[in-house]
Design an enzyme around this catalytic site. Structure first.
Site, PDB file in Angstrom:
ATOM      1  N   ASP A 138       0.857  -1.193   0.000  1.00  0.00           N
ATOM      2  CA  ASP A 138       0.000   0.000   0.000  1.00  0.00           C
ATOM      3  C   ASP A 138       0.891   1.241   0.000  1.00  0.00           C
ATOM      4  O   ASP A 138       2.023   1.192   0.485  1.00  0.00           O
ATOM      5  CB  ASP A 138      -0.848   0.058   1.276  1.00  0.00           C
ATOM      6  CG  ASP A 138      -1.943  -1.005   1.310  1.00  0.00           C
ATOM      7  OD1 ASP A 138      -2.155  -1.681   0.293  1.00  0.00           O
ATOM      8  OD2 ASP A 138      -2.581  -1.145   2.368  1.00  0.00           O
ATOM      9  N   ARG A 189      -0.663  -0.900  -8.592  1.00  0.00           N
ATOM     10  CA  ARG A 189      -2.062  -0.662  -8.227  1.00  0.00           C
ATOM     11  C   ARG A 189      -2.240   0.853  -8.280  1.00  0.00           C
ATOM     12  O   ARG A 189      -1.687   1.591  -7.472  1.00  0.00           O
ATOM     13  CB  ARG A 189      -2.353  -1.164  -6.821  1.00  0.00           C
ATOM     14  CG  ARG A 189      -3.796  -0.863  -6.408  1.00  0.00           C
ATOM     15  CD  ARG A 189      -3.944  -0.714  -4.900  1.00  0.00           C
ATOM     16  NE  ARG A 189      -3.619  -1.927  -4.195  1.00  0.00           N
ATOM     17  CZ  ARG A 189      -3.273  -1.945  -2.899  1.00  0.00           C
ATOM     18  NH1 ARG A 189      -3.213  -0.832  -2.183  1.00  0.00           N
ATOM     19  NH2 ARG A 189      -2.967  -3.071  -2.315  1.00  0.00           N
TER      20      ARG A 189
HETATM   21  P1  FDA Z   1     -13.911   8.876  -6.096  1.00  0.00           P
HETATM   22  O1  FDA Z   1     -13.525   9.358  -4.747  1.00  0.00           O
HETATM   23  O2  FDA Z   1     -14.027   9.851  -7.194  1.00  0.00           O
HETATM   24  O3  FDA Z   1     -15.269   8.083  -5.950  1.00  0.00           O
HETATM   25  C1  FDA Z   1     -15.972   7.566  -7.055  1.00  0.00           C
HETATM   26  C2  FDA Z   1     -17.251   6.921  -6.540  1.00  0.00           C
HETATM   27  O4  FDA Z   1     -16.907   5.776  -5.745  1.00  0.00           O
HETATM   28  C3  FDA Z   1     -18.083   7.778  -5.607  1.00  0.00           C
HETATM   29  O5  FDA Z   1     -18.947   8.605  -6.318  1.00  0.00           O
HETATM   30  C4  FDA Z   1     -18.803   6.737  -4.779  1.00  0.00           C
HETATM   31  O6  FDA Z   1     -19.869   6.181  -5.504  1.00  0.00           O
HETATM   32  C5  FDA Z   1     -17.769   5.657  -4.628  1.00  0.00           C
HETATM   33  N1  FDA Z   1     -16.960   5.834  -3.406  1.00  0.00           N
HETATM   34  C6  FDA Z   1     -15.671   6.262  -3.334  1.00  0.00           C
HETATM   35  N2  FDA Z   1     -15.236   6.252  -2.051  1.00  0.00           N
HETATM   36  C7  FDA Z   1     -16.281   5.825  -1.309  1.00  0.00           C
HETATM   37  C8  FDA Z   1     -16.449   5.604   0.083  1.00  0.00           C
HETATM   38  N3  FDA Z   1     -15.483   5.819   0.960  1.00  0.00           N
HETATM   39  N4  FDA Z   1     -17.661   5.172   0.487  1.00  0.00           N
HETATM   40  C9  FDA Z   1     -18.664   4.930  -0.379  1.00  0.00           C
HETATM   41  N5  FDA Z   1     -18.553   5.124  -1.710  1.00  0.00           N
HETATM   42  C10 FDA Z   1     -17.389   5.557  -2.173  1.00  0.00           C
HETATM   43  N6  FDA Z   1      -5.239   4.990  -1.278  1.00  0.00           N
HETATM   44  C11 FDA Z   1      -3.968   5.235  -0.888  1.00  0.00           C
HETATM   45  O7  FDA Z   1      -3.632   6.382  -0.606  1.00  0.00           O
HETATM   46  N7  FDA Z   1      -3.067   4.213  -0.806  1.00  0.00           N
HETATM   47  C12 FDA Z   1      -3.363   2.927  -1.129  1.00  0.00           C
HETATM   48  O8  FDA Z   1      -2.516   2.044  -1.058  1.00  0.00           O
HETATM   49  C13 FDA Z   1      -4.703   2.656  -1.547  1.00  0.00           C
HETATM   50  N8  FDA Z   1      -5.102   1.403  -1.882  1.00  0.00           N
HETATM   51  C14 FDA Z   1      -6.339   1.198  -2.431  1.00  0.00           C
HETATM   52  C15 FDA Z   1      -6.692  -0.072  -2.887  1.00  0.00           C
HETATM   53  C16 FDA Z   1      -7.891  -0.252  -3.565  1.00  0.00           C
HETATM   54  C17 FDA Z   1      -8.242  -1.614  -4.074  1.00  0.00           C
HETATM   55  C18 FDA Z   1      -8.767   0.851  -3.769  1.00  0.00           C
HETATM   56  C19 FDA Z   1     -10.036   0.699  -4.533  1.00  0.00           C
HETATM   57  C20 FDA Z   1      -8.452   2.086  -3.256  1.00  0.00           C
HETATM   58  C21 FDA Z   1      -7.256   2.267  -2.571  1.00  0.00           C
HETATM   59  N9  FDA Z   1      -6.922   3.510  -2.034  1.00  0.00           N
HETATM   60  C22 FDA Z   1      -5.626   3.724  -1.609  1.00  0.00           C
HETATM   61  C23 FDA Z   1      -7.963   4.542  -1.839  1.00  0.00           C
HETATM   62  C24 FDA Z   1      -8.016   5.496  -3.006  1.00  0.00           C
HETATM   63  O9  FDA Z   1      -6.854   6.280  -3.040  1.00  0.00           O
HETATM   64  C25 FDA Z   1      -9.253   6.431  -2.916  1.00  0.00           C
HETATM   65  O10 FDA Z   1      -9.151   7.208  -1.764  1.00  0.00           O
HETATM   66  C26 FDA Z   1     -10.586   5.696  -2.904  1.00  0.00           C
HETATM   67  O11 FDA Z   1     -10.562   4.593  -3.759  1.00  0.00           O
HETATM   68  C27 FDA Z   1     -11.756   6.636  -3.349  1.00  0.00           C
HETATM   69  O12 FDA Z   1     -11.516   7.104  -4.621  1.00  0.00           O
HETATM   70  P2  FDA Z   1     -12.201   6.540  -5.980  1.00  0.00           P
HETATM   71  O13 FDA Z   1     -11.094   6.188  -6.906  1.00  0.00           O
HETATM   72  O14 FDA Z   1     -13.108   5.446  -5.693  1.00  0.00           O
HETATM   73  O15 FDA Z   1     -12.896   7.784  -6.631  1.00  0.00           O
END
Ligand code: FDA
Length: 317
Positions: A138, A189
């Site tokens: 991570d 990732r």
């Molecule tokens: P965005 O925030 O734009 O959200 C898109 C949509 O996803 C939202 O409209 C909603 O529908 C849904 N959504 C997103 N977050 C949600 C929540 N908390 N609750 C409910 N719905 C939600 N970060 C990091 O700094 N270091 C890391 O190592 C990782 N590792 C990691 C692994 C995996 C498998 C994932 C999916 C994510 C991470 N992250 C991470 C977290 C990542 O950086 C980010 O903060 C979250 O994924 C939210 O961003 P989205 O890309 O989903 O987009």
């Protein structure tokens, strides 16, 4: 501001002790965390497996303060790997159909001594290779980016079963991705980034983060990057970005073995299932353990609506 508030809460020890005792918060957290024990994590992995979804097992914990705690975390991960092995024959390969293991380097002692952390990480990677699976590192806050990348670089050419997370919100990520591609170790990732970073380090505006995400994702999907061994896990729930990826993959005829989608446990299950049904590799990050507080605070910070979800649990109490 919203995210900053929850990130500072995530680091506040007094709040942590209080909040973790509140039953309604624990209930709300259970949407994002499989449970407190390894068995809970394994049960969630089996449920996902039944839906054709692969897993990444994460034993929650970060910023340990003693070598003994880092060693204890390492031993816990080794136990988890013993259990992951029972999921079936894996391949000692770059990508595994077995559940992967996710680790935070500060859980393995990065705050104490880099050599200690490296030793612990090496043990996990070697055991994971034996089991036929992958260790995904991570990415934590920018205070750790350089050290995390250096450690990854030291290990990645000898161990094809280690991956690293890269955060699209960091300005530096563009260069980091290029370097990793050049070095033939771009097993990435790609996520947006979950910490609070100052504007001289990370894009402050969401639309710039999203644009950078797409840029990095396209670069990693490109034929040139793939020819150098790049593999990208598209870790987002952002449907617009996922649709963009699907369009590019079709246009550029990217084989399905060259990428996968990753999402977090409890978020957009509908999308996880839909992509898996279309035959894409989908892998869900399954956290378990008693140290769920900082992880849960980051999830609250990502989406204001989640606070209403906590409030509903309070009303139901
Ligand atoms: P965005 O925030 O734009 O959200 C898109 C949509 O996803 C939202 O409209 C909603 O529908 C849904 N959504 C997103 N977050 C949600 C929540 N908390 N609750 C409910 N719905 C939600 N970060 C990091 O700094 N270091 C890391 O190592 C990782 N590792 C990691 C692994 C995996 C498998 C994932 C999916 C994510 C991470 N992250 C991470 C977290 C990542 O950086 C980010 O903060 C979250 O994924 C939210 O961003 P989205 O890309 O989903 O987009």
């Amino acid at each position: 501001m919203w995210r900053g508030f929850f990130i500072s809460l995530s680091r506040n020890r007094i709040m942590k002790e209080r909040v973790m005792r509140w039953g309604f918060v624990r209930r709300a957290a259970s949407r994002f965390v499989a449970g407190e024990t390894l068995e809970d994590g394994l049960r969630a992995l089996r449920e996902l497996e039944a839906l054709g979804i692969r897993g990444i097992l994460d034993h929650l914990g970060e910023n340990v303060e003693s070598a003994a705690d880092a060693l204890r975390a390492t031993e816990d991960y080794l136990l988890a790997l013993d259990r992951i092995e029972t999921f079936g024959p894996g391949k000692p390969h770059t990508v595994s159909s077995l559940p992967h293991l996710a680790v935070k380097l500060t859980h393995l002692g990065l705050d104490i001594r880099e050599e200690l952390c490296e030793r612990n990480l090496r043990r996990l990677i070697e055991r994971a290779a034996q089991a036929g699976t992958v260790v995904e590192i991570d990415m934590e806050s920018s205070a750790y980016t350089e050290r995390t990348l250096n450690l990854y670089r030291r290990l990645a050419s000898s161990y094809p079963n280690v991956w690293i997370a890269i955060q699209a919100y960091l300005y530096r990520s563009r260069e980091d991705v290029e370097r990793l591609i050049e070095e033939g170790i771009a097993r990435i990732r790609l996520c947006k980034g979950a910490y609070q970073e100052p504007p001289h380090i990370a894009y402050p505006r969401k639309r710039d983060v999203d644009a950078n995400y797409i840029r990095l994702m396209e670069r990693l999907l490109s034929a040139e990057a793939r020819a150098r061994g790049a593999y990208v896990a598209i870790a987002t729930h952002d449907e617009r970005i996922i649709q963009h990826a699907l369009r590019r993959v079709a246009e550029w005829q990217v084989p399905r073995e060259a990428f996968e989608f990753q999402m977090l446990y409890g978020i957009r299950r509908d999308l996880q299932v839909a992509l898996a049904r279309q035959g894409f590799v989908v892998r869900v990050y399954v956290p378990y353990g008693t140290e769920w507080y900082p992880y849960f605070m980051r999830r609250l910070g990502e989406r204001p609506a989640n606070v209403w979800f906590v409030a509903r649990n309070l009303l139901r109490a």
